[in-house]
Design an enzyme around this catalytic site. Structure first.
Site, PDB file in Angstrom:
ATOM      1  N   SER A  50       0.871  -1.192   0.000  1.00  0.00           N
ATOM      2  CA  SER A  50       0.000   0.000   0.000  1.00  0.00           C
ATOM      3  C   SER A  50       0.897   1.227   0.000  1.00  0.00           C
ATOM      4  O   SER A  50       2.072   1.139   0.406  1.00  0.00           O
ATOM      5  CB  SER A  50      -0.851   0.002   1.274  1.00  0.00           C
ATOM      6  OG  SER A  50      -1.490   1.246   1.445  1.00  0.00           O
ATOM      7  N   TYR A  68      -2.028  -0.663  10.528  1.00  0.00           N
ATOM      8  CA  TYR A  68      -2.022  -1.037   9.103  1.00  0.00           C
ATOM      9  C   TYR A  68      -0.682  -0.658   8.463  1.00  0.00           C
ATOM     10  O   TYR A  68      -0.050  -1.470   7.788  1.00  0.00           O
ATOM     11  CB  TYR A  68      -3.175  -0.320   8.407  1.00  0.00           C
ATOM     12  CG  TYR A  68      -3.337  -0.637   6.940  1.00  0.00           C
ATOM     13  CD1 TYR A  68      -3.708  -1.908   6.512  1.00  0.00           C
ATOM     14  CD2 TYR A  68      -3.122   0.337   5.964  1.00  0.00           C
ATOM     15  CE1 TYR A  68      -3.871  -2.192   5.167  1.00  0.00           C
ATOM     16  CE2 TYR A  68      -3.288   0.058   4.610  1.00  0.00           C
ATOM     17  CZ  TYR A  68      -3.668  -1.206   4.220  1.00  0.00           C
ATOM     18  OH  TYR A  68      -3.819  -1.492   2.885  1.00  0.00           O
TER      19      TYR A  68
HETATM   20  N1  LIG Z   1      -8.580  -0.795  -1.586  1.00  0.00           N
HETATM   21  C1  LIG Z   1      -7.642   0.011  -1.207  1.00  0.00           C
HETATM   22  O1  LIG Z   1      -7.853   1.226  -1.151  1.00  0.00           O
HETATM   23  C2  LIG Z   1      -6.265  -0.529  -0.885  1.00  0.00           C
HETATM   24  C3  LIG Z   1      -5.190   0.369  -0.896  1.00  0.00           C
HETATM   25  C4  LIG Z   1      -3.910  -0.108  -0.634  1.00  0.00           C
HETATM   26  C5  LIG Z   1      -3.713  -1.458  -0.392  1.00  0.00           C
HETATM   27  N2  LIG Z   1      -4.770  -2.322  -0.359  1.00  0.00           N
HETATM   28  C6  LIG Z   1      -4.494  -3.738  -0.098  1.00  0.00           C
HETATM   29  O2  LIG Z   1      -5.111  -4.534  -1.089  1.00  0.00           O
HETATM   30  C7  LIG Z   1      -5.306  -5.853  -0.587  1.00  0.00           C
HETATM   31  C8  LIG Z   1      -6.689  -6.331  -0.977  1.00  0.00           C
HETATM   32  O3  LIG Z   1      -7.660  -5.526  -0.330  1.00  0.00           O
HETATM   33  P1  LIG Z   1      -8.926  -4.933  -1.076  1.00  0.00           P
HETATM   34  O4  LIG Z   1      -8.768  -3.456  -1.094  1.00  0.00           O
HETATM   35  O5  LIG Z   1      -9.164  -5.641  -2.334  1.00  0.00           O
HETATM   36  O6  LIG Z   1     -10.062  -5.192   0.029  1.00  0.00           O
HETATM   37  P2  LIG Z   1     -11.194  -6.309   0.156  1.00  0.00           P
HETATM   38  O7  LIG Z   1     -12.181  -6.163  -0.947  1.00  0.00           O
HETATM   39  O8  LIG Z   1     -11.669  -6.173   1.549  1.00  0.00           O
HETATM   40  O9  LIG Z   1     -10.429  -7.683  -0.053  1.00  0.00           O
HETATM   41  C9  LIG Z   1      -9.619  -8.236   0.953  1.00  0.00           C
HETATM   42  C10 LIG Z   1      -9.560  -9.723   0.744  1.00  0.00           C
HETATM   43  O10 LIG Z   1      -8.665 -10.292   1.730  1.00  0.00           O
HETATM   44  C11 LIG Z   1      -9.335 -11.377   2.309  1.00  0.00           C
HETATM   45  N3  LIG Z   1      -8.822 -11.718   3.630  1.00  0.00           N
HETATM   46  C12 LIG Z   1      -8.819 -10.993   4.770  1.00  0.00           C
HETATM   47  N4  LIG Z   1      -8.255 -11.696   5.759  1.00  0.00           N
HETATM   48  C13 LIG Z   1      -7.892 -12.902   5.238  1.00  0.00           C
HETATM   49  C14 LIG Z   1      -7.264 -14.050   5.733  1.00  0.00           C
HETATM   50  N5  LIG Z   1      -6.906 -14.157   7.019  1.00  0.00           N
HETATM   51  N6  LIG Z   1      -7.047 -15.095   4.897  1.00  0.00           N
HETATM   52  C15 LIG Z   1      -7.412 -15.033   3.598  1.00  0.00           C
HETATM   53  N7  LIG Z   1      -8.030 -13.969   3.061  1.00  0.00           N
HETATM   54  C16 LIG Z   1      -8.266 -12.919   3.874  1.00  0.00           C
HETATM   55  C17 LIG Z   1     -10.805 -10.996   2.328  1.00  0.00           C
HETATM   56  O11 LIG Z   1     -11.603 -12.164   2.528  1.00  0.00           O
HETATM   57  P3  LIG Z   1     -13.115 -12.118   3.058  1.00  0.00           P
HETATM   58  O12 LIG Z   1     -13.975 -11.904   1.849  1.00  0.00           O
HETATM   59  O13 LIG Z   1     -13.311 -13.464   3.679  1.00  0.00           O
HETATM   60  O14 LIG Z   1     -13.221 -10.988   4.026  1.00  0.00           O
HETATM   61  C18 LIG Z   1     -10.924 -10.402   0.936  1.00  0.00           C
HETATM   62  O15 LIG Z   1     -11.015 -11.422  -0.034  1.00  0.00           O
HETATM   63  C19 LIG Z   1      -5.057  -5.775   0.925  1.00  0.00           C
HETATM   64  O16 LIG Z   1      -3.803  -6.346   1.228  1.00  0.00           O
HETATM   65  C20 LIG Z   1      -5.048  -4.281   1.206  1.00  0.00           C
HETATM   66  O17 LIG Z   1      -4.258  -3.952   2.306  1.00  0.00           O
HETATM   67  C21 LIG Z   1      -6.038  -1.879  -0.598  1.00  0.00           C
END
Ligand SMILES: NC(=O)c1ccc[n+]([C@@H]2O[C@H](COP(=O)([O-])OP(=O)(O)OC[C@H]3O[C@@H](n4cnc5c(N)ncnc54)[C@H](OP(=O)(O)O)[C@@H]3O)[C@@H](O)[C@H]2O)c1
Length: 286
Positions: free
Chosen positions: A142, A155
């Site tokens: 991130s 985070y």
């Molecule tokens: N969106 C943003 O603005 C943003 C910005 C920077 C970085 N990121 C990073 O992008 C990555 C993906 O996040 P996202 O934004 O796509 O959010 P998201 O839609 O909430 O997706 C997160 C995913 O991670 C899964 N997860 C959480 N804990 C887990 C575990 N213990 N084991 C396996 N899966 C798990 C969730 O599963 P469930 O469906 O079961 O909850 C979901 O599939 C993360 O690492 C986040 O830190 C996001």
């Protein structure tokens, strides 16, 4: 005929993980889309069906905090003779809360998923990647892994840890033909802001010394403009995986690029004042 490329993605039930799974399948990859809760598979399945690529995606159960399950998935992939062209460590969540309100257990939970989970999944697949002598490992970090924001210390710390670990791993694996890449998005529209957004319990407590600051901070977030489409990041990850020599870091989103540029160019006290002001935690005083 060229052999089919195979990618394994963690956290593929929503957000970047889901979109990357469908994007890679459209580009003729075979995708092992893993998720911790298989009852959430429908969203990915309908997106894949709509794109006509359901047959290229296999859904597997994987909670990145479950070491036994990680070993089981790695053993299954190896036993089936599947090659592993790409591992995308995407699973994660964001624990918001002021540092003095976050408990030790909450901080550890954040690290268990975002850092130790990604490290454990990577280590489980390293023997196979070494044997093959090729493969890409993408770590979804991130902008918060490069520059911390107030109210997000847990985070940020987990992503800073991922950054350091990955930078070292990249150097260790460079001569073995394995590429390690950090993906650093800014804010994009995914479930991390809604269903998966977590606020520490102490921060929610009205007796918290930060109660007023949290209220101001929450108002700022609620008033924030709509976030950009997460497909940009999925397309970016697919391009990285198809690049034989990717860089260490890729930043996505205007907000992330702007924050990192300001951090680089501005005197640190000016940058810090801007960060506090932008967060809104101190009202107009910042
Ligand atoms: N969106 C943003 O603005 C943003 C910005 C920077 C970085 N990121 C990073 O992008 C990555 C993906 O996040 P996202 O934004 O796509 O959010 P998201 O839609 O909430 O997706 C997160 C995913 O991670 C899964 N997860 C959480 N804990 C887990 C575990 N213990 N084991 C396996 N899966 C798990 C969730 O599963 P469930 O469906 O079961 O909850 C979901 O599939 C993360 O690492 C986040 O830190 C996001």
């Amino acid at each position: 005929m060229a052999q089919e490329r195979v990618a394994l993605i963690t956290g593929a039930s929503s957000g970047f993980g889901l979109l990357t799974a469908v994007t890679l399948a459209r580009r003729e990859w075979r995708v092992l889309a893993t998720m911790r809760d298989l009852t959430r598979r429908e969203r990915l399945e309908s997106a894949a069906r709509a794109a006509g690529v359901l047959g290229r995606i296999e859904i597997l159960a994987l909670d990145v905090t479950d070491l036994e399950q990680i070993a089981g998935v790695a053993a299954t992939v190896a036993a089936r003779g599947l090659r592993m062209d790409a591992l995308v460590n995407n699973a994660g969540f964001a624990m918001a809360g002021f540092a003095d309100d976050v408990t030790d257990a909450e901080l550890r939970r954040q690290f268990d998923t975002n850092f130790f989970g990604a490290a454990a999944v990577t280590r489980a697949f390293l023997p196979q990647l070494r044997r093959q002598g090729f493969g890409h490992i993408v770590m979804v970090s991130s902008v918060s892994g490069r520059s911390a924001f107030p109210g997000m210390s847990s985070y940020s710390a987990s992503k800073f840890a991922m950054e350091g670990w990955s930078e070292s791993l990249r150097l260790e694996l460079k001569s073995l033909g394995i590429q390690v890449v950090l993906v650093e998005p800014g804010a994009f529209e995914t479930d991390i802001w809604t269903r998966n957004g977590t606020l520490s319990e102490g921060t929610l407590d009205p007796r918290s010394p930060n109660a007023a600051r949290v209220e101001r901070w929450k108002k700022g977030i609620e008033g924030a403009k709509k976030q950009p489409d997460a497909q940009v990041v999925a397309d970016g990850i697919a391009a990285i995986l198809e690049d034989p020599k990717p860089r260490l870091r890729y930043v996505y989103g205007r907000d992330a690029k702007m924050a990192l540029m300001m951090r680089r160019l501005l005197p640190s006290d000016v940058f810090e004042r801007l960060m506090v002001k932008y967060s809104g935690i101190d009202g107009n005083a910042g």
